[in-house]
Design a protein around this motif. Sequence first.
Motif, PDB file in Angstrom:
ATOM      1  N   LEU A  56       0.851  -1.190   0.000  1.00 15.21           N
ATOM      2  CA  LEU A  56       0.000   0.000   0.000  1.00 15.21           C
ATOM      3  C   LEU A  56       0.886   1.240   0.000  1.00 15.21           C
ATOM      4  N   HIS A  65      -7.802  -2.746   8.131  1.00 11.34           N
ATOM      5  CA  HIS A  65      -8.849  -3.455   7.398  1.00 11.34           C
ATOM      6  C   HIS A  65      -8.920  -4.893   7.904  1.00 11.34           C
ATOM      7  N   SER A 348      -4.246  -4.342  -5.902  1.00  9.87           N
ATOM      8  CA  SER A 348      -4.596  -3.047  -5.320  1.00  9.87           C
ATOM      9  C   SER A 348      -5.648  -3.233  -4.233  1.00  9.87           C
ATOM     10  N   LEU A 349      -5.836  -2.188  -3.448  1.00 11.36           N
ATOM     11  CA  LEU A 349      -6.810  -2.254  -2.366  1.00 11.36           C
ATOM     12  C   LEU A 349      -8.214  -2.515  -2.902  1.00 11.36           C
ATOM     13  N   LYS A 353     -10.685  -5.685  -2.120  1.00  9.70           N
ATOM     14  CA  LYS A 353     -12.067  -5.515  -1.664  1.00  9.70           C
ATOM     15  C   LYS A 353     -13.023  -6.298  -2.562  1.00  9.70           C
TER      16      LYS A 353
END
Length: 410
Positions: A56, A65, A348-349, A353
């Motif tokens: 990140l 998270h 990636s985040l 997700k």
Amino acid sequence: MDDLHDIRQVVLFGQSRESSTMIRTISCRGRLAGTSPKYALVGSRRYDVQRLSFSLNMGYVQQRHFLLSIMITRHSPLAHSAYHDLLSSLHDEVAAEIRGTPTRIDRNGRVYWYDTYRVGSDVKKTYIGEDSEELRLRMQRIKALRDDRDNRRRNRARLVRLLRAERFLGVDAATGSILHAFASAGVFRLGGTVVGTQAFRLYEGELGVRFTLDQTAQTNDVDIASFERLSIALDDSVSAPLESVLKDFSFEPAPTMDPGKTWRWKQTRSETLVEFLTPSFAEEEGLRPLPALGVHAQSLHHLNYLLAEPMLAAVTYRDGVLVQIPRPERFAIHKLIVADRRRDGPDSLKSIKDRLQAEFLIEVLATDRPDDLREALEDALARGKRWRDRIAATLERSPPLQAALGDMMR
């Protein structure tokens, strides 16, 4: 290895002044079990922590998270019944709002119903919905439904309070007010479909499962998608220009490369975005008009799959808001695809997700609605090699998804 049996959660901490992340495991007693474990046990499954780690570039910002839920928890039978009573009452309201005479119109092999009424010397037609036995039965009870509107409204408010008491996560007031305004303008009646995380949150009622704040990856952004062709075919439009509706909530058009073609609005007092999307049937993903909604939309590949056969859902705001969302099995499979096509990469985040939401829904659906899940997956796999490759690439990054869908992929 005995320590694995104490592990219940994998928690991700963004480290300040560093771009990398540190994974820690927390025991069921809240004790720090270790800082560099090789495996983490979640429920009855063992995960390779290295596969969950990612980079990140967060600068000095610290974020935490929860990556995995301990287990699926269900809402009570009372909450399940209350939600579906709320949804049924909102369906009744659609028929109760008919002002004139329901008129059937056949178009391109499909049947649609319109509310035909006079305003002075003019005859107006307002789209009600696509033909179904349920809609026809409600239209036969229009007078009774009109007479009982006040009682139903009070009962819906009571049901919303009950669902909050049952710890329904619902939506925040700001999002609820935007969805309420869109519903009042006719956005969902005219084919608009809530997608993204806001749609994911609404599966709580449909599936009867309890969400945590971490699972929903809280965002205030609202994404609305619709078919361009449907928008043209309905020959109806929103009751108030959406630009005016959004202006009432302090939204301003975001700059685009095509002047005069606004598809994204940004709220001036926050970072909230409202975006309009539509399926792309061309090689390029350009901007397309949605005449029924009076806006342009960013076209995206694979979105036609997500929007097929949408369903209605109840938002627990005020006395309830009726919106349209994708079917949960299609949402889950679509997440497998978009997780691999994010511009900032599959690690990636946002991609993580996507996978977490897919994991949660697929675990629920594999238990409760396996046939629906299998059919949705088979539909996606049948759409070509690129679709299959993207799904396979996402499964490679998610052992839980491999375990859940491995047999179906063969």
